[in-house]
Design a protein around this motif. Sequence first.
Motif, mmCIF file in Angstrom:
data_model
loop_
_atom_site.group_PDB
_atom_site.id
_atom_site.type_symbol
_atom_site.label_atom_id
_atom_site.label_comp_id
_atom_site.label_asym_id
_atom_site.label_seq_id
_atom_site.Cartn_x
_atom_site.Cartn_y
_atom_site.Cartn_z
ATOM 1 N N SER A 108 24.101 -43.266 -7.887
ATOM 2 C CA SER A 108 24.945 -42.435 -8.856
ATOM 3 C C SER A 108 26.111 -41.551 -8.098
ATOM 4 C CB SER A 108 24.282 -41.401 -9.602
ATOM 5 O OG SER A 108 23.097 -41.836 -10.379
ATOM 6 N N PHE A 109 27.186 -41.701 -8.242
ATOM 7 C CA PHE A 109 28.429 -41.055 -7.771
ATOM 8 C C PHE A 109 28.964 -40.026 -8.756
ATOM 9 C CE2 PHE A 109 28.039 -45.273 -6.287
ATOM 10 C CZ PHE A 109 28.531 -45.179 -4.873
ATOM 11 N N ASP A 110 29.368 -39.110 -8.142
ATOM 12 C CA ASP A 110 29.566 -37.900 -9.070
ATOM 13 C C ASP A 110 30.784 -37.125 -8.564
ATOM 14 O OD1 ASP A 110 30.150 -36.149 -11.181
ATOM 15 O OD2 ASP A 110 28.040 -35.703 -11.319
ATOM 16 N N VAL A 111 31.668 -36.481 -9.122
ATOM 17 C CA VAL A 111 32.663 -35.393 -8.563
ATOM 18 C C VAL A 111 32.284 -34.164 -8.696
ATOM 19 C CG1 VAL A 111 35.016 -35.059 -8.523
ATOM 20 C CG2 VAL A 111 34.209 -37.497 -8.558
ATOM 21 N N GLY A 112 32.477 -33.276 -8.023
ATOM 22 C CA GLY A 112 32.182 -31.853 -8.535
ATOM 23 C C GLY A 112 32.690 -30.759 -7.186
ATOM 24 N N ASP A 113 32.152 -29.781 -6.959
ATOM 25 C CA ASP A 113 32.086 -29.171 -5.665
ATOM 26 C C ASP A 113 30.801 -28.419 -5.502
ATOM 27 O OD1 ASP A 113 34.063 -25.989 -6.289
ATOM 28 O OD2 ASP A 113 32.113 -26.827 -7.285
ATOM 29 N N ASN A 114 30.851 -27.872 -4.216
ATOM 30 C CA ASN A 114 29.565 -27.179 -3.958
ATOM 31 C C ASN A 114 29.706 -25.819 -4.136
ATOM 32 O OD1 ASN A 114 27.303 -25.816 -2.731
ATOM 33 N ND2 ASN A 114 27.234 -27.290 -0.759
ATOM 34 N N ASN A 162 36.609 -23.895 -3.701
ATOM 35 C CA ASN A 162 36.220 -24.974 -4.938
ATOM 36 C C ASN A 162 36.941 -26.114 -4.668
ATOM 37 O OD1 ASN A 162 34.720 -23.074 -6.370
ATOM 38 N ND2 ASN A 162 36.749 -22.352 -7.396
ATOM 39 N N SER A 163 36.836 -26.961 -3.292
ATOM 40 C CA SER A 163 37.492 -28.122 -2.992
ATOM 41 C C SER A 163 36.784 -28.974 -3.833
ATOM 42 C CB SER A 163 37.477 -28.357 -1.460
ATOM 43 O OG SER A 163 38.041 -27.453 -0.805
ATOM 44 N N VAL A 164 37.327 -30.145 -4.105
ATOM 45 C CA VAL A 164 36.679 -31.197 -4.841
ATOM 46 C C VAL A 164 35.622 -32.010 -3.946
ATOM 47 C CG1 VAL A 164 37.022 -33.210 -6.164
ATOM 48 C CG2 VAL A 164 38.356 -31.309 -6.727
ATOM 49 N N GLY A 165 34.601 -32.140 -4.245
ATOM 50 C CA GLY A 165 33.692 -33.143 -3.527
ATOM 51 C C GLY A 165 33.232 -34.301 -4.141
ATOM 52 N N LEU A 166 32.459 -34.987 -3.334
ATOM 53 C CA LEU A 166 31.953 -36.261 -3.927
ATOM 54 C C LEU A 166 30.477 -36.372 -3.677
ATOM 55 C CD1 LEU A 166 31.865 -38.947 -5.347
ATOM 56 C CD2 LEU A 166 32.302 -39.964 -3.066
ATOM 57 N N MET A 212 26.205 -34.883 -0.582
ATOM 58 C CA MET A 212 27.462 -34.595 -1.134
ATOM 59 C C MET A 212 28.312 -33.816 0.044
ATOM 60 S SD MET A 212 28.225 -30.987 -1.794
ATOM 61 C CE MET A 212 29.171 -31.179 -3.109
ATOM 62 N N ASN A 213 29.710 -34.068 -0.012
ATOM 63 C CA ASN A 213 30.526 -33.412 0.958
ATOM 64 C C ASN A 213 31.751 -32.902 0.154
ATOM 65 O OD1 ASN A 213 31.325 -32.131 3.291
ATOM 66 N ND2 ASN A 213 31.311 -34.045 4.335
ATOM 67 N N THR A 214 32.553 -32.184 0.648
ATOM 68 C CA THR A 214 33.816 -31.692 0.027
ATOM 69 C C THR A 214 34.924 -32.123 1.191
ATOM 70 O OG1 THR A 214 33.841 -29.481 1.224
ATOM 71 C CG2 THR A 214 32.765 -29.597 -1.122
ATOM 72 N N LYS A 215 36.316 -32.466 0.418
ATOM 73 C CA LYS A 215 37.362 -32.827 1.236
ATOM 74 C C LYS A 215 37.283 -33.850 1.943
ATOM 75 C CE LYS A 215 38.416 -27.597 2.305
ATOM 76 N NZ LYS A 215 38.461 -26.632 3.196
ATOM 77 N N GLY A 216 36.798 -34.825 1.294
ATOM 78 C CA GLY A 216 36.302 -36.009 1.850
ATOM 79 C C GLY A 216 34.930 -36.266 2.117
ATOM 80 N N THR A 230 31.183 -26.571 6.875
ATOM 81 C CA THR A 230 29.849 -26.547 6.468
ATOM 82 C C THR A 230 29.330 -26.785 4.980
ATOM 83 O OG1 THR A 230 29.582 -24.176 6.547
ATOM 84 C CG2 THR A 230 29.222 -25.581 8.685
ATOM 85 N N ALA A 231 30.172 -27.777 4.406
ATOM 86 C CA ALA A 231 29.853 -27.796 2.995
ATOM 87 C C ALA A 231 29.023 -28.903 2.334
ATOM 88 C CB ALA A 231 31.275 -27.624 2.109
ATOM 89 N N ALA A 232 28.594 -29.701 3.632
ATOM 90 C CA ALA A 232 27.776 -30.985 3.212
ATOM 91 C C ALA A 232 26.381 -30.748 2.880
ATOM 92 C CB ALA A 232 27.968 -31.782 4.518
ATOM 93 N N GLY A 233 25.876 -31.133 1.923
ATOM 94 C CA GLY A 233 24.419 -31.331 1.888
ATOM 95 C C GLY A 233 23.691 -32.645 2.056
ATOM 96 N N PHE A 234 22.392 -32.642 2.345
ATOM 97 C CA PHE A 234 21.826 -34.057 2.424
ATOM 98 C C PHE A 234 20.350 -33.698 2.075
ATOM 99 C CE2 PHE A 234 19.548 -37.132 4.681
ATOM 100 C CZ PHE A 234 20.025 -38.410 4.442
ATOM 101 N N ASN A 235 19.887 -34.820 1.310
ATOM 102 C CA ASN A 235 18.324 -34.739 1.323
ATOM 103 C C ASN A 235 17.755 -36.124 1.085
ATOM 104 O OD1 ASN A 235 15.887 -32.750 0.954
ATOM 105 N ND2 ASN A 235 15.711 -34.255 -1.158
#
Lengths: 798, 253
Positions: free
Chosen positions: A124-130, A137-141, A181-185, A192-197
Amino acid sequence: MNRQRTPTSRCHEPAKRHPARQGVGGLAAVLAFGIPVSASAAMGELDDEAMSAVNARDGIELSYATPNAGTPIGSVTWDVDVGKTAVGSVTVNPEVFARWEGLRIRAVDANGALLASPATTTLSFDVGDNEVTDTDNSVGLGISGNWSRMRLLVDAFRQENVSANSPGTFAFDSAGTFSFMNTKGLFNDVGTAAGFNLDISDASLYFRQGGSGAPEVLFDNILFNVGFNNGTIGVNNAGLRVAAANLNFNLTFDLRYEGAPDAAFTYEQGTAGSNDRPVMYYGWQGTLTDFELGVKGGGIWYGATGSPAVENVANRSEGLNFSARWNYDSTFAWVVGESNPSGSGNPRVQVQFDTWLKINNTAGTYAFDTPNNTLDVVKANQSPGYDGTAGTGGMCWGTQTSMTGPSATCAGSAVAAAPASGTTPATPGYYPQWLYVAPEEGIALVSRDAKQWAYSNRIVIKDDFNNDGDYADTDSATASDTPNIAPSTAETQTANFGFIYTLGNFDANIFFYPGGWDFANNAATTTGLKLDFLIMTQSHDGSDTGALPDWNTGSHYMMADNDVDNDGIIEANDKFGVGFLGSSILLAANDLYLTLTSAGVNFRTRSGTTPGEVRVQFKGRFGGGDLPDMASPVRGLDINANFESNNFQFTLEPPASGGVYIGFSGLVDFVDLSTANFAENGTSGTSGDDGTFIEIAEPSRPSAALRFANITGRIQYTGGKLDLVSDSEIANQPAKILVSSSVNMGATAVGIPAGGGATASAGAPLQVGRIEFGGNTLGSIVVPSGTWYAAIGLKRQL
Amino acid sequence: MAPNRLIVKVFFVLQALLAPLPQDSFAALDATAAARGQGGVFPKLRPEVVDHACGDHSCDMVELEDGVLQGIAGQEGISLDIEVRLNTDAVGVPLASLSSCTGNNNPCKLALTFNNRPDKWLMLKDYYGTLNIPKLYLNKTNAPATVSAYKDLPRFQDSAGNCLLGAGKASACADADIQNHPALKLSSPGFTGTFENDILANLFVGRVAIETGATGYNNDTNGTFLGLQLRDTSTSAPQARVDVDGHVALFGF
């Protein structure tokens, strides 16, 4: 079997979409592959009930399902250095490929049985922010996915120019989920907006050499979870970089073995009469801090640089390399235990090593740091540092200034050369030697300068006395967990002593080659795995003199008493370590085969007229001192022991039915090897060549040494056990770690000689050629035959 | 000479074990052991424990407060147990697979040869034995903060008179070099008034003989001149028992 264990690490919480951005995208799509579609199918009306189930969906979802009989993938080829004729200034043709063949995916159940149903994956791909960390509130994927329990089967692994050979067949069963998920690309490495699990639950990794019915080794009940919030996953000029201030890490598994499988790639734990045997439970659990991982392109390096010349690590061919470093949170634990033979529940007994302390608190140092790990496919002779001439590219053992070298000398070493016969050098065991093992075409795994500068400061013993699946004392309606076996007091006990194993500076050249060996007929076989390696962990980093081990950067193997005054309180100046300080260990092998036999996992040197060779050396100081900084070390004895063999056999054995321990057996013919740049001090008969020897010397006067030199002959160890003995197994004794083995010597050690063949013969007498004291020969000892036994246990003082 | 210093060091360790032994200890222990029917095969090694806080005066026992009692946990230190068998099974019986260590040229043999005596082998034949140390405690200790009158500082110096303690120095050892010096402490649990089986051992050497030839260790032709047995004859268990009280402090230098 899907044993349920709860990881101790905290689960990653998926990033939430910002409420203001709910509905962004509004695109929903589902792509389905592999699902038969009838040509006559027509669109039909949805009834009210179906309509009511339709709700708004965000993002894109891709799903895939295999046919019921699974899906063949074919093969995967790893081709590197295509068309290259040089790497930097080194003229070399490194182009070669490796190929994984016969890949298939199919749904399986928890015990490995094939299912006649689809295996599914969803992405699944989704757009939002962390909303948690992203203040602007940068847009992230975000990308998330999952897969149902399925098997990835790899029939064979082959090299380009030895395409008939394969190490065996692998099968990996797993189900899991992941999110990222990450923001700004998607791969923005700033911020440090990326998350991973990633969660892999109840996975199983099978390996066998041969067809169905061949012995299988199984890593089972694999629980793997890694995740973080507030981190970085990005791509920059150096490659992929992953960083997180706190990273939850959980990897535990059971090691199992089936010498005579009940069925192919299935799991029969706890089944009466099964040959599926538990061996041990192992894992790491907790939080890593200051975590960094770098993954980069670049394989084996070639040539030399600098003066004195050292291998040119920057001049890489194509391949893959990675670096990693981290510190340990106080919760992090290394766990070792005995798998539960009943087939469910936690390990019967496990030992947890936690509360890690760094031995080096210099800014910029990490508890664990491995800066250069390289994976590559190599041709013959193309060892790291190879300069185009066969025989170049090796490693320095014992040097103080250069850990690796490109040529036949360890350049720049300031210490004396090898000692004269019958004498010891001024700093025993610290004279340098250039070591080399010629690689053949295969996979190279190379590491340089890895460090583990931390140790566990506490041991927690968890002993499930009543086998109710937990380590709590009072939770059973029918019986208390509290044991009535003195002197134990609880199922979970904390011992204020630690186990120190640090790696001062770890280097390794390890080469894997597909293809086995028929030891009875001294002939190569197509299925099996052969190894060449040089592995060394040394204590000197270029600044010490060898006279006093450097605590901050050394390799130490010790036991730590963290409560010397035994008042149950951990205080300052109340800690003491005893064991081996400033140690260096060398493991070297040429043509060592890994074979899965009915008895267990067998490591054995090639037999025949050119047998394989093994060398093991240990250098260290037995002593102790105050922890954590070893400010006033007790300098006991310097130990230098070297073992050489051209007939080395070692088998890791599963336990007998009903037991849980690691068994081992083996046979070693000690010889004085003469292989240049491999054996101790080179050519046999030259000065200082003692072959197999054990030396004990005074730290302040190395010439005052007791030396058992030129040891030859055979030993054979049988019935060996490495066992975690529960409190309840032996009355009135605390839980302990026990190592034991019988040792047959000389003529009593009957086995296959180095020349191979099917006929066992008596070994040569075990002989200590020279007993030396202070450089003078006293005599010799011969043990023509006999059977000795030794056992040593480590436990709390109770 | 360096070799002599090694010997001195070993002696020092032994001295630490033996020197404080009261002269009447053997008799008292034998009497104790005899009273228990233990035969007194081995003397009890009992260093005299001097409580420096009390000096030579007796100290009265005082009650422990609840808080102190709550702080008492099991010993947290490291304990090793060691078992070694030479040609025997778990109960000390020679292995049948080795012809029970009897008969001509049976496998239970070990040979020694000495420098400048080539091809002459001192053979231990029919030998077997066991050694069991069920609890060997490893701890830390320090030398006393104040040196005693029995100090022997030259023991810690090299042949040139330089002190080897600590990082070493180009001068003789002084009191300060040994005061509070850290050491490994080896001990066994128990009390001086109780006989604990701290070391269990037995050894049997049926024959000791000289054999000759380059591979004389394979021969069994010459007669014996010695036999040796170490065991507890008062019980059916073959192992002699040793009670070790006090401790050994190991100083490295």
